[in-house]
Design a protein around this motif. Structure first.
Motif, PDB file in Angstrom:
ATOM      1  N   LEU A   1      83.314  40.911 -32.264  1.00 32.44           N
ATOM      2  CA  LEU A   1      82.186  41.468 -33.011  1.00 32.44           C
ATOM      3  C   LEU A   1      81.257  40.348 -33.447  1.00 32.44           C
ATOM      4  CD1 LEU A   1      84.010  44.152 -35.204  1.00 32.44           C
ATOM      5  CD2 LEU A   1      82.633  44.487 -33.132  1.00 32.44           C
ATOM      6  N   ILE A   2      81.855  39.242 -33.868  1.00 34.95           N
ATOM      7  CA  ILE A   2      81.040  38.112 -34.308  1.00 34.95           C
ATOM      8  C   ILE A   2      80.228  37.572 -33.124  1.00 34.95           C
ATOM      9  CG2 ILE A   2      81.124  35.747 -35.219  1.00 34.95           C
ATOM     10  CD1 ILE A   2      83.629  36.620 -36.803  1.00 34.95           C
ATOM     11  N   GLU A   3      80.871  37.538 -31.946  1.00 36.03           N
ATOM     12  CA  GLU A   3      80.154  37.067 -30.760  1.00 36.03           C
ATOM     13  C   GLU A   3      78.926  37.924 -30.499  1.00 36.03           C
ATOM     14  OE1 GLU A   3      80.369  34.240 -29.216  1.00 36.03           O
ATOM     15  OE2 GLU A   3      81.889  33.910 -30.788  1.00 36.03           O
ATOM     16  N   LYS A   4      79.103  39.244 -30.692  1.00 34.53           N
ATOM     17  CA  LYS A   4      77.995  40.163 -30.476  1.00 34.53           C
ATOM     18  C   LYS A   4      76.864  39.887 -31.469  1.00 34.53           C
ATOM     19  CE  LYS A   4      78.041  44.920 -29.080  1.00 34.53           C
ATOM     20  NZ  LYS A   4      78.688  46.228 -29.265  1.00 34.53           N
ATOM     21  N   LEU A   5      77.306  39.632 -32.713  1.00 30.00           N
ATOM     22  CA  LEU A   5      76.361  39.379 -33.783  1.00 30.00           C
ATOM     23  C   LEU A   5      75.585  38.090 -33.537  1.00 30.00           C
ATOM     24  CD1 LEU A   5      75.488  40.398 -36.617  1.00 30.00           C
ATOM     25  CD2 LEU A   5      77.312  38.993 -37.579  1.00 30.00           C
ATOM     26  N   ARG A   6      76.263  37.117 -32.917  1.00 31.30           N
ATOM     27  CA  ARG A   6      75.669  35.800 -32.735  1.00 31.30           C
ATOM     28  C   ARG A   6      74.357  35.874 -31.960  1.00 31.30           C
ATOM     29  NH1 ARG A   6      78.592  31.456 -33.856  1.00 31.30           N
ATOM     30  NH2 ARG A   6      80.575  32.442 -33.338  1.00 31.30           N
ATOM     31  N   ALA A   7      74.285  36.818 -31.043  1.00 27.73           N
ATOM     32  CA  ALA A   7      73.078  36.947 -30.226  1.00 27.73           C
ATOM     33  C   ALA A   7      71.871  37.296 -31.093  1.00 27.73           C
ATOM     34  CB  ALA A   7      73.295  38.010 -29.155  1.00 27.73           C
ATOM     35  N   SER A   8      72.064  38.180 -32.092  1.00 30.52           N
ATOM     36  CA  SER A   8      70.914  38.608 -32.892  1.00 30.52           C
ATOM     37  C   SER A   8      70.744  37.790 -34.158  1.00 30.52           C
ATOM     38  CB  SER A   8      71.064  40.096 -33.247  1.00 30.52           C
ATOM     39  OG  SER A   8      72.317  40.298 -33.880  1.00 30.52           O
ATOM     40  N   ASP A   9      71.824  37.267 -34.718  1.00 29.55           N
ATOM     41  CA  ASP A   9      71.706  36.563 -35.990  1.00 29.55           C
ATOM     42  C   ASP A   9      72.736  35.438 -36.065  1.00 29.55           C
ATOM     43  OD1 ASP A   9      71.347  37.717 -39.469  1.00 29.55           O
ATOM     44  OD2 ASP A   9      71.422  35.691 -38.576  1.00 29.55           O
ATOM     45  N   PRO A  10      72.421  34.287 -35.446  1.00 31.36           N
ATOM     46  CA  PRO A  10      73.404  33.190 -35.364  1.00 31.36           C
ATOM     47  C   PRO A  10      73.876  32.708 -36.728  1.00 31.36           C
ATOM     48  CG  PRO A  10      71.456  32.746 -34.019  1.00 31.36           C
ATOM     49  CD  PRO A  10      71.145  33.944 -34.822  1.00 31.36           C
ATOM     50  N   LEU A  11      73.029  32.693 -37.721  1.00 25.81           N
ATOM     51  CA  LEU A  11      73.419  32.185 -39.042  1.00 25.81           C
ATOM     52  C   LEU A  11      74.480  33.068 -39.678  1.00 25.81           C
ATOM     53  CD1 LEU A  11      70.197  30.855 -40.820  1.00 25.81           C
ATOM     54  CD2 LEU A  11      72.281  29.616 -40.167  1.00 25.81           C
ATOM     55  N   LEU A  12      74.190  34.388 -39.620  1.00 19.66           N
ATOM     56  CA  LEU A  12      75.137  35.339 -40.188  1.00 19.66           C
ATOM     57  C   LEU A  12      76.476  35.241 -39.442  1.00 19.66           C
ATOM     58  CD1 LEU A  12      75.532  37.486 -42.314  1.00 19.66           C
ATOM     59  CD2 LEU A  12      74.662  39.193 -40.704  1.00 19.66           C
ATOM     60  N   ALA A  13      76.382  35.075 -38.102  1.00 22.20           N
ATOM     61  CA  ALA A  13      77.584  34.978 -37.299  1.00 22.20           C
ATOM     62  C   ALA A  13      78.410  33.770 -37.715  1.00 22.20           C
ATOM     63  CB  ALA A  13      77.240  34.901 -35.812  1.00 22.20           C
ATOM     64  N   ALA A  14      77.741  32.640 -37.982  1.00 20.97           N
ATOM     65  CA  ALA A  14      78.462  31.435 -38.390  1.00 20.97           C
ATOM     66  C   ALA A  14      79.163  31.663 -39.717  1.00 20.97           C
ATOM     67  CB  ALA A  14      77.499  30.269 -38.495  1.00 20.97           C
ATOM     68  N   ALA A  15      78.473  32.368 -40.636  1.00 21.12           N
ATOM     69  CA  ALA A  15      79.095  32.671 -41.931  1.00 21.12           C
ATOM     70  C   ALA A  15      80.329  33.541 -41.720  1.00 21.12           C
ATOM     71  CB  ALA A  15      78.093  33.382 -42.838  1.00 21.12           C
ATOM     72  N   PHE A  16      80.197  34.531 -40.822  1.00 19.59           N
ATOM     73  CA  PHE A  16      81.327  35.402 -40.519  1.00 19.59           C
ATOM     74  C   PHE A  16      82.501  34.602 -39.950  1.00 19.59           C
ATOM     75  CE2 PHE A  16      78.957  39.457 -40.862  1.00 19.59           C
ATOM     76  CZ  PHE A  16      79.962  40.230 -41.405  1.00 19.59           C
ATOM     77  N   THR A  17      82.158  33.651 -39.080  1.00 21.74           N
ATOM     78  CA  THR A  17      83.221  32.857 -38.463  1.00 21.74           C
ATOM     79  C   THR A  17      84.005  32.089 -39.520  1.00 21.74           C
ATOM     80  OG1 THR A  17      81.871  32.613 -36.493  1.00 21.74           O
ATOM     81  CG2 THR A  17      83.713  31.098 -36.725  1.00 21.74           C
ATOM     82  N   ALA A  18      83.257  31.523 -40.511  1.00 26.49           N
ATOM     83  CA  ALA A  18      83.945  30.786 -41.566  1.00 26.49           C
ATOM     84  C   ALA A  18      84.898  31.702 -42.327  1.00 26.49           C
ATOM     85  CB  ALA A  18      82.919  30.180 -42.517  1.00 26.49           C
ATOM     86  N   VAL A  19      84.414  32.920 -42.616  1.00 29.72           N
ATOM     87  CA  VAL A  19      85.253  33.877 -43.348  1.00 29.72           C
ATOM     88  C   VAL A  19      86.446  34.277 -42.478  1.00 29.72           C
ATOM     89  CG1 VAL A  19      85.337  36.167 -44.367  1.00 29.72           C
ATOM     90  CG2 VAL A  19      83.337  34.717 -44.759  1.00 29.72           C
ATOM     91  N   GLU A  20      86.202  34.479 -41.192  1.00 28.78           N
ATOM     92  CA  GLU A  20      87.278  34.871 -40.280  1.00 28.78           C
ATOM     93  C   GLU A  20      88.382  33.812 -40.280  1.00 28.78           C
ATOM     94  OE1 GLU A  20      86.481  34.438 -36.212  1.00 28.78           O
ATOM     95  OE2 GLU A  20      88.168  35.645 -35.564  1.00 28.78           O
ATOM     96  N   ASP A  21      87.972  32.535 -40.229  1.00 24.65           N
ATOM     97  CA  ASP A  21      88.955  31.454 -40.245  1.00 24.65           C
ATOM     98  C   ASP A  21      89.783  31.480 -41.522  1.00 24.65           C
ATOM     99  OD1 ASP A  21      86.915  28.955 -38.535  1.00 24.65           O
ATOM    100  OD2 ASP A  21      88.130  30.646 -37.812  1.00 24.65           O
ATOM    101  N   GLU A  22      89.080  31.710 -42.632  1.00 20.79           N
ATOM    102  CA  GLU A  22      89.758  31.728 -43.923  1.00 20.79           C
ATOM    103  C   GLU A  22      90.793  32.857 -43.959  1.00 20.79           C
ATOM    104  OE1 GLU A  22      89.616  29.503 -46.187  1.00 20.79           O
ATOM    105  OE2 GLU A  22      90.992  30.593 -47.520  1.00 20.79           O
ATOM    106  N   ILE A  23      90.375  34.047 -43.499  1.00 24.86           N
ATOM    107  CA  ILE A  23      91.307  35.187 -43.477  1.00 24.86           C
ATOM    108  C   ILE A  23      92.491  34.871 -42.568  1.00 24.86           C
ATOM    109  CG2 ILE A  23      91.602  37.627 -42.894  1.00 24.86           C
ATOM    110  CD1 ILE A  23      88.640  38.034 -43.509  1.00 24.86           C
ATOM    111  N   GLY A  24      92.182  34.269 -41.434  1.00 27.91           N
ATOM    112  CA  GLY A  24      93.252  33.947 -40.481  1.00 27.91           C
ATOM    113  C   GLY A  24      94.265  32.990 -41.077  1.00 27.91           C
ATOM    114  N   ARG A  25      93.762  31.950 -41.789  1.00 25.05           N
ATOM    115  CA  ARG A  25      94.672  30.989 -42.397  1.00 25.05           C
ATOM    116  C   ARG A  25      95.562  31.674 -43.441  1.00 25.05           C
ATOM    117  NH1 ARG A  25      90.691  27.270 -41.988  1.00 25.05           N
ATOM    118  NH2 ARG A  25      89.770  27.768 -44.009  1.00 25.05           N
ATOM    119  N   THR A  26      94.930  32.518 -44.259  1.00 26.66           N
ATOM    120  CA  THR A  26      95.697  33.188 -45.310  1.00 26.66           C
ATOM    121  C   THR A  26      96.762  34.103 -44.699  1.00 26.66           C
ATOM    122  OG1 THR A  26      93.682  33.153 -46.616  1.00 26.66           O
ATOM    123  CG2 THR A  26      95.483  34.494 -47.453  1.00 26.66           C
TER     124      THR A  26
END
Lengths: 646, 82, 368
Positions: free
Chosen positions: A292-317
């Motif tokens: 989903l983030i990959e899809k988002l990256r096409a239209s809004d790279p900044l938001l996608a990067a923020a999502f990726t950071a959150v995704e990593d955090e959730i994954g670590r937890t």
């Protein structure tokens, strides 16, 4: 048996709750048959449960309640409010004792007295004779006054006497194998003993029943009341004990009421398993964010990067949660090992051998699954050592070995592994005999057998169908050989090794992971085979019309959610031919470069597996990540998707 | 336990377990008036000792020996030295 | 592997039993939490043997047993508590077709659990190989139900097998005289078999019958009362020493042994603390050996009936060798042909008879 106790704590409280519910229902409708039945059943089951533990007073108390309820059910006595109150008090007391079992591992020291009181209370509801309570708690009981005046005891140095007792054995006690004299001889520092007729005078010989106990034993000892009580712990209901002058009268303590605050919490193992499952599913769910983030990256790279950071955090937890849960599942191996020495001695005795079994090593913690499933293979190995390893006494004597066979089990933690080493000093295993036996059983051909080194020849005993003894013995069992041991150990992702010197003994080494690393798998059909795929490699599964797969250049592709995804036939990749169904079943993975759809012939179930690294032959096949054992004992190959798609 | 009969004396020896109570009772009933020698009795079950009490007959033994040495059964019947 | 289905509503008991039988190594264990679940699992699990708790919510153990015996007759071992009530229910279960029973395990944290486990496993193993008693057949049960439990069979009952099958092959029709006691040893499958042994025997039978039925102490009292209700003979449990009387059945007290003694020349029978060197109690071997000290061998009849193990075989074959009279129950009518089998193997029986003909023979011997 610690696990039994934790099971008891859960079940016991459930039954108490069930009984309390029934009692509440009975306070509204004293005639409710359903409530009486429920109360009876809960009481009966509770009684059976407490009987498993060192809770004899609780068993007696619940027995009294059960007997009364049986009479109520038969309509012999009514369930009046007084009886109900008596039953409520009994259930409450039982509840407190269950708490005591949890916090202190034992019930209160005054449990006897409580039982006495509560049974008397219940009895008084039918036979209003005012109860059997000792008149006046502090007054000296009559028997003690009589004992003090006993002329037989005149010579006793009463100044050193600290405790007096009166033991009234049950008349039938001889039938239970008890000898009251033997029990009394266990009283420390016994100063004097009198054997008295229970009926006041000894009967004429012609009226004597030889096997009926007609005696009462009274005595004084220089030991403390607690020590004397300990000598009579098996007959607590038949003994009266009094501290003599000089000893402060025991003050009833209230320690039972205020339970120690506990830092541990008991959890049903099934709930823990569920938690582990759910944390696994969480990990899988998080994986769905990526596309989903990959899809988002096409239209809004900044938001996608923020999502990726959150995704990593959730994954670590989520990973941390999984590790914590794995840690909670660690249990001590000790309860499993504790049973072995005794079983070994008994097994040896049953075939007329004597052994010395030693157990040493660290206090090792392993995953619950391993603790649960290790006992049987270990016991089998020990029995094998006794049965086939240790020689009869005369053979040992001829070889100048000690008379008793030595069997040693050592347990050592080695990094993430637990290593169990079982050594015996028996006859050892002759590799030549093993080669011959394996050939004669058709397990291996003669040339190959000869080419095997001695160490490899020993491993032949792990082949299914191998057994060096022509007839199975009672001890080692029938049809269960070393192959079963190997299978059990491998199911736990462990390995077994064997080393033996003829005439000197055998050493068997089990190496197991301390914590089982459980990997969620999806079973798929590929060609005519069943394979496992790691769930964390899978983004989703889908079915489409086979006609929707289009040839593009040298390969195939289809369109999924507006994206063109390359389609690879897993069967073709593995050299198993082409998959040809009207419906194409696709596994979408990102294990390779970008999203890829893998075509399979069918989807199977999801399950959590302990994956064992591929060894031996399979090691040479790069597409196999490892193997796992299915519930039916068959081996499932787990594919290494990143390797296949690389 | 071994039960032997001598003139005017029943001799008990060995270890007396509970099942010896029935033959001892029979011997006591059959031989009224006999004293009982417990010198050779090493250990006795209460079933035996209570029969000795009920018989109320003189017991013969060496002081401080035999089945009573572990139990200071001062309240038991008087034992006459042999 | 023996397929075992454990039916118990207590997770604690299920766990304990599962541990015990899994450790035994030759059992494949399945569990059911209720009678309903047990009945649902019956077809799929196809157990070789079932352990069944009497008290369960919903359908209780007895009702469940009844259904099992109709839907898929399977050897069932009852798991019973050692109380009077437990004994009554267990005896009812045995009458309904349960093969055997075991006491509920106790004292799991004590060391004795290993010993308890051994006994438990042995009994369930034997039950798995047992013949399901014939009385479990539906018609049989319907007939049994129809009989009033308190109706005493009169001495002139038309159902007397002697008159029904006169001169039947295998029966020794010559009478015996001077018999002092009939000694019966019986174990697994005993209670219903004893019912069928004693029912045809009239109240004026000339000899006392002394029975060693392997059982816990709590069970022999209820068993005696139950047999006393259904038989013409007076049935009592052995306690203190009592003189032996004709026409009376003496059931040895459980967990104890049976001893004979002459008091003032009169033969008495009494309960004695169990001899711990023997495995089963009341011990049939010890009963016969003790009877030999009070009576001449020719004055004794030994009967060894259904049961696992070999108790009674040694003493009864010695009895026959020395001139006594000995019967063994045949294999087809035994639930477990252990004890009588051992007797027959030792050539210790004068006659090997089906259950129903044992009574016929005892009656024929008494015709003088």
């Amino acid at each position: 048996m610690d696990e039994l106790l934790s099971q008891f704590l859960i079940e016991g409280r459930d039954l108490v709750a069930e009984a309390q519910e029934a009692l509440v229902a009975l306070s509204r409708d004293p005639a409710s048959l359903a409530a009486i039945d429920s109360l009876f059943r809960a009481t009966h089951t509770l009684k059976g449960s407490v009987a498993l533990f060192d809770m004899a007073p609780a068993e007696r108390l619940l027995h009294a309640a059960e007997a009364r309820l049986a009479d109520v059910r038969k309509g012999k006595v009514p369930l009046d409010p007084a009886t109900r109150d008596g039953l409520v008090a009994i259930i409450d007391q039982t509840d407190r004792w269950i708490d005591a079992m949890e916090t202190r591992g034992a019930i209160d020291s005054d449990a006897e007295a409580a039982t006495h009181r509560l049974v008397a209370l219940l009895d008084s509801t039918v036979t209003p004779k005012g109860g059997i309570t000792d008149a006046g708690e502090n007054a000296e009981p009559d028997w003690l006054t009589t004992l003090r005046g006993r002329s037989d005891f005149a010579d006793v140095d009463m100044a050193s006497a600290r405790t007096a007792f009166r033991y009234t054995p049950d008349p039938d006690c001889f039938f239970r194998g008890e000898d009251p004299l033997a029990i009394v001889s266990g009283v420390p520092a016994l100063l004097a003993l009198a054997i008295l007729p229970a009926d006041g005078a000894w009967p004429a010989l012609a009226d004597c029943e030889p096997f009926r106990c007609i005696s009462i034993l009274e005595g004084v000892a220089a030991a403390d009341a607690d020590q004397v009580r300990a000598a009579f712990r098996l007959v607590p209901d038949q003994i009266r004990i009094a501290a003599l002058a000089g000893e402060a009268t025991a003050v009833p303590t209230d320690q039972g009421i205020r339970a120690e605050p506990t830092t541990s919490l008991r959890i049903d193992a099934a709930r823990l398993d569920k938690l582990a499952d759910q944390s696994g599913e969480l990990g899988v769910a998080i994986r769905a964010l990526g596309p989903l983030i990959e899809k988002l990256r096409a239209s809004d790279p900044l938001l996608a990067a923020a999502f990726t950071a959150v995704e990593d955090e959730i994954g670590r937890t989520a990973g941390a949660i999984q590790r914590s849960i794995a840690g909670v599942r660690l249990v001590s191996l000790e309860p499993v090992l504790r049973r072995l020495p005794r079983l070994a001695r008994e097994a040896a005795a049953s075939i007329g051998k004597t052994i010395r079994f030693s157990l040493d090593g660290d206090t090792v913690q392993v995953d619950k699954q391993i603790a649960d499933q290790l006992f049987e293979p270990l016991l089998h190995l020990v029995r094998n050592a006794i049965d086939h390893g240790i020689e009869p006494a005369d053979v040992r004597a001829a070889q100048a070995k000690p008379n008793e066979g030595r069997i040693a089990l050592s347990v050592v933690q080695d990094g993430d592994s637990v290593v169990l080493t079982l050594t015996d000093d028996g006859r050892g295993i002759d590799p030549h005999a093993i080669r011959t036996a394996a050939v004669s059983k058709g397990l291996i051909d003669a040339d190959r057998a000869e080419s095997l080194g001695d160490a490899d020849a020993l491993r032949l005993i792990f082949l299914p169908g191998f057994s060096t003894v022509a007839t199975a013995t009672n001890l080692s069992g029938r049809g269960v050989g070393m192959d079963a041991v190997r299978t059990s150990v491998e199911r736990l992702a462990g390995a077994v090794a064997i080393d033996s010197v003829v005439g000197e003994g055998t050493t068997i080494t089990l190496r197991l992971p301390a914590s089982a690393i459980v990997t969620p798998l999806l079973i798929v059909e590929v060609g005519d085979q069943t394979m496992g795929l790691r769930l964390d490699h899978i983004l989703e599964t889908t079915r489409i019309e086979a006609s929707a797969i289009q040839r593009i250049g040298p390969g195939h592709a289809c369109v999924l959610r507006d994206q063109t995804v390359p389609v690879l036939d897993l069967a073709v990749l593995l050299g198993l031919g082409e998959t040809q169904d009207a419906k194409a079943r696709l596994v979408i993975t990102d294990a390779g470069a970008g999203r890829t759809a893998l075509r399979v012939a069918g989807f199977g179930e999801r399950f959590d597996a302990v994956i064992r690294e591929a060894g031996g032959l399979l090691n040479a096949v790069p597409s196999i990540a490892g193997t796992t054992m299915l519930a039916d004992g068959s081996v499932l190959l787990v594919l290494d998707l990143p390797e296949i798609l690389a | 336990m071994n039960i032997a009969l001598a003139p005017d004396m029943i001799l008990l020896s060995g270890i007396a377990s509970v099942e010896d109570a029935e033959p001892l009772l029979a011997a006591l009933i059959d031989q009224p008036g006999c004293a009982i020698d417990v010198t050779g009795l090493d250990r006795a079950h209460l079933a035996i000792v209570q029969l000795l009490c009920a018989a109320g007959r003189p017991l013969v033994s060496k002081p401080g020996e035999g089945f009573l040495r572990d139990l200071p059964a001062i309240g038991l019947i008087q034992i006459s030295p042999r | 592997m023996t397929k075992l289905l454990i039916v118990d509503d207590s997770p604690l008991m299920r766990r304990l039993l599962t541990d015990i039988f899994s450790a035994a190594g030759d059992f494949e264990v399945a569990v059911a939490r209720s009678a309903d679940e047990a009945l649902r699992k019956l077809a799929d699990a196809a157990p070789d043997v079932i352990t069944l708790d009497v008290h369960m919510p919903g359908m209780d153990g007895l009702a469940c047993l009844d259904r099992i015996m109709i839907e898929r007759p399977t050897p069932v071992v009852m798991v019973s508590s050692l109380t009077d009530e437990g004994a009554e229910e267990t005896l009812e279960a045995l009458a309904l077709g349960a093969v055997d029973f075991v006491p509920k395990p106790r004292g799991a944290i004590s060391l004795e659990i290993e010993e308890i486990a051994a006994g438990l496993v042995a009994k369930v193993r034997a039950a798995a190989a047992a013949r399901i008693p014939r009385s479990t057949r539906l018609t049989e049960r319907v007939r049994r139900r129809a009989r009033s439990p308190i109706a005493r069979v009169s001495a002139t009952s038309p159902a007397k097998p002697v008159s029904r099958r006169p001169g039947k092959a295998g029966i020794d029709t010559a009478g015996l005289s001077g018999i002092e006691a009939v000694l019966v040893g019986v174990s697994t499958g005993g209670p219903p078999a004893l019912d069928r042994l004693l029912r045809p025997i009239p109240a004026d039978y000339p000899w006392p019958i002394v029975i060693a039925q392997h059982m816990p102490a709590a069970f022999t009292g209820p068993l005696s009362r139950r047999l006393d209700r259904t038989c013409a003979l007076v049935v009592v449990e052995i306690g203190q020493a009592v003189p032996l009387e004709a026409g009376t059945v003496y059931i040895g007290r459980g967990d104890a042994d049976i001893l004979f003694s002459r008091r003032g020349g009169v033969p008495h029978v009494m309960a004695a603390p169990s001899d711990t060197t023997r495995l089963w109690h009341p011990s049939a071997d010890r009963m016969v050996e003790s009877a030999r000290s009070a009576f001449a061998p020719e004055a004794l009849i030994g009967v060894l009936m259904t049961g696992m193990g070999n108790d009674g075989a040694a003493a009864m074959s010695a009895l026959r060798r020395d001139g006594g009279h000995v019967l063994a129950q045949d294999e087809a009518s035994s639930v477990v042909w252990g004890m009588p089998g051992a007797l027959v193997a030792a050539d210790g029986a004068d006659l090997v008879l089906p259950l129903d003909e044992l009574a016929s023979q005892l009656l024929a011997w008494a015709q003088s």
